[in-house]
Design a protein around this motif. Structure first.
Motif, mmCIF file in Angstrom:
data_model
loop_
_atom_site.group_PDB
_atom_site.id
_atom_site.type_symbol
_atom_site.label_atom_id
_atom_site.label_comp_id
_atom_site.label_asym_id
_atom_site.label_seq_id
_atom_site.Cartn_x
_atom_site.Cartn_y
_atom_site.Cartn_z
ATOM 1 N N SER A 15 0.839 -1.207 0.000
ATOM 2 C CA SER A 15 0.000 0.000 0.000
ATOM 3 C C SER A 15 0.867 1.246 0.000
ATOM 4 O O SER A 15 1.955 1.262 0.593
ATOM 5 N N PHE A 30 -10.992 8.538 -5.220
ATOM 6 C CA PHE A 30 -10.624 7.127 -5.375
ATOM 7 C C PHE A 30 -11.848 6.232 -5.559
ATOM 8 O O PHE A 30 -11.842 5.345 -6.425
ATOM 9 N N CYS A 31 -12.869 6.431 -4.758
ATOM 10 C CA CYS A 31 -14.041 5.558 -4.825
ATOM 11 C C CYS A 31 -15.063 6.069 -5.838
ATOM 12 O O CYS A 31 -15.583 5.293 -6.648
ATOM 13 N N PHE A 36 -12.225 2.470 -6.614
ATOM 14 C CA PHE A 36 -11.725 1.776 -5.433
ATOM 15 C C PHE A 36 -12.873 1.566 -4.442
ATOM 16 O O PHE A 36 -13.922 2.207 -4.539
ATOM 17 N N LEU A 65 -8.167 1.388 1.193
ATOM 18 C CA LEU A 65 -8.822 1.348 -0.106
ATOM 19 C C LEU A 65 -8.202 0.282 -0.981
ATOM 20 O O LEU A 65 -6.974 0.144 -1.042
ATOM 21 N N THR A 66 -9.041 -0.483 -1.674
ATOM 22 C CA THR A 66 -8.570 -1.505 -2.606
ATOM 23 C C THR A 66 -9.297 -1.360 -3.932
ATOM 24 O O THR A 66 -10.383 -0.787 -4.012
ATOM 25 N N ALA A 67 -8.707 -1.916 -4.976
ATOM 26 C CA ALA A 67 -9.327 -1.941 -6.303
ATOM 27 C C ALA A 67 -9.624 -3.392 -6.656
ATOM 28 O O ALA A 67 -8.706 -4.205 -6.805
ATOM 29 N N ARG A 74 -2.672 -0.981 -2.989
ATOM 30 C CA ARG A 74 -3.702 -0.433 -2.124
ATOM 31 C C ARG A 74 -3.327 0.975 -1.667
ATOM 32 O O ARG A 74 -2.220 1.446 -1.903
ATOM 33 N N ALA A 165 -6.337 -6.159 -10.524
ATOM 34 C CA ALA A 165 -7.695 -5.625 -10.654
ATOM 35 C C ALA A 165 -8.286 -5.931 -12.024
ATOM 36 O O ALA A 165 -9.473 -6.287 -12.130
ATOM 37 N N GLU A 176 -5.624 -1.060 -9.886
ATOM 38 C CA GLU A 176 -5.004 -0.685 -8.617
ATOM 39 C C GLU A 176 -3.776 0.181 -8.914
ATOM 40 O O GLU A 176 -3.455 0.417 -10.084
#
Length: 325
Positions: A15, A30-31, A36, A65-67, A74, A165, A176
């Motif tokens: 990360s 990001f989201c 993400f 946060l992840t993809a 991350r 991803a 990601e």
């Protein structure tokens, strides 16, 4: 960087650590824009925060946060109370941590959408060529100015390598994080630290070049010469460390003093999972790194229950190495 016969202790940077004043703008980016997900959230209690990032922080709010659930690439968002310096975007000439890179399927569409969403770019995406052995490959990139001094470099390569991803969700527009970038004065020492004699990665690409396209994309002076190396797992498919050094005498600001996790804003460090913290500490010491805080046990939303050690690379980059318990 030949094979030393040692077992690799890490697979990649797990990360990027990012300091924020407010989660909202980063989650929107990001989201809301990059796809993400918030995989974990909560508070790192003061005692564990001190073991990870130093004394006097109190409790630290965090988001992971992840993809597409990727185990690499991350983002750890840390809410910083009382940052040591105002937010400022690092320039490619500056020493220390730089942008975070990720692939996009359509960089022109990304430029239009993200600009409209209030995220300016240094310039329109630019295309440039870099040597790859006897061949030349084309890359199209753009540098987006994110919140709290965070720089995001969007890449549309001519031949994209596989990412976790995109393997999980082939319809995704973004991956990601594909690279975390640092401009380091002592290039050879950093390669040795991360390489086979150190933590076990491989440098499979190391080139010195110049290009009008990259000068345009990154607002570099004419005639800038860059050395660039990618350091990654030999198996591939994980986030790479992208090491750079300006070879042409141009100089920027040294930002390493304020790039400290939970103390600074923007890209402030790397979080790296290992299978053996004690062996990692030995190799850190043997390859010119420094243990900043000794191994200890923590329990956090970012790491679960883990044994962690805080170190600096030979070039002063902040890294937390952690082993799941």
């Amino acid at each position: 960087m030949g094979d030393t016969g040692r077992e690799p202790l890490i697979e990649s940077v797990t990360s990027a650590v990012v300091g924020v004043t407010d989660f909202g703008p980063h989650l929107d980016l990001f989201c809301g824009e990059l796809g993400f997900e918030v995989a974990a959230e909560g508070v790192v209690e003061a005692a564990d925060a001190a073991r990870l990032w130093g004394a006097g922080l109190g409790d630290v709010e965090v988001r992971l946060l992840t993809a597409a659930g990727s185990a690499t690439g991350r983002v750890h968002l840390l809410k910083v109370n009382g940052p040591v310096a105002p937010a400022e975007h690092p320039h490619t000439l500056d020493v220390g941590l730089a942008g975070l890179n990720l692939y996009t399927r359509d960089i022109d569409a990304s430029y239009v959408r993200l600009t409209a969403a209030g995220h300016p770019w240094i310039s329109r995406p630019a295309r440039y060529e870099v040597p790859l052995g006897e061949a030349v490959v084309s890359v199209t990139e753009g540098y987006c100015l994110g919140p709290d001094g965070l720089g995001l470099v969007f890449v549309q390569p001519a031949n994209a390598r596989g990412t976790q991803a995109w393997r999980t969700d082939p319809e995704r527009h973004y991956t990601e994080l594909t690279s975390v970038v640092a401009h380091v004065p002592d290039f050879e020492a950093e390669l040795a630290f991360w390489g086979p004699a150190g933590l076990g990665l491989s440098a499979w690409y190391d080139v010195t070049f110049s290009s009008p396209g990259i000068e345009e994309m990154a607002a570099l002076p004419e005639g800038t010469v860059l050395r660039l190396a990618f350091v990654a797992s030999a198996e591939g498919g994980s986030t790479r460390i992208e090491l750079t050094r300006v070879e042409s005498g141009h100089r920027g600001v040294d930002r390493r003093g304020v790039q400290r996790p939970a103390h600074g804003l923007g890209h402030t460090g790397w979080s790296v999972r290992t299978e053996d913290v004690d062996a990692a500490v030995e190799r850190v010491a043997a390859t010119g790194g420094q243990v900043v805080r000794p191994p200890s046990e923590v329990s956090t939303p970012l790491h679960g229950r883990a044994r962690v050690v805080a170190v600096e690379t030979p070039n002063g980059i902040s890294v937390e190495l952690w082993q799941t318990l």
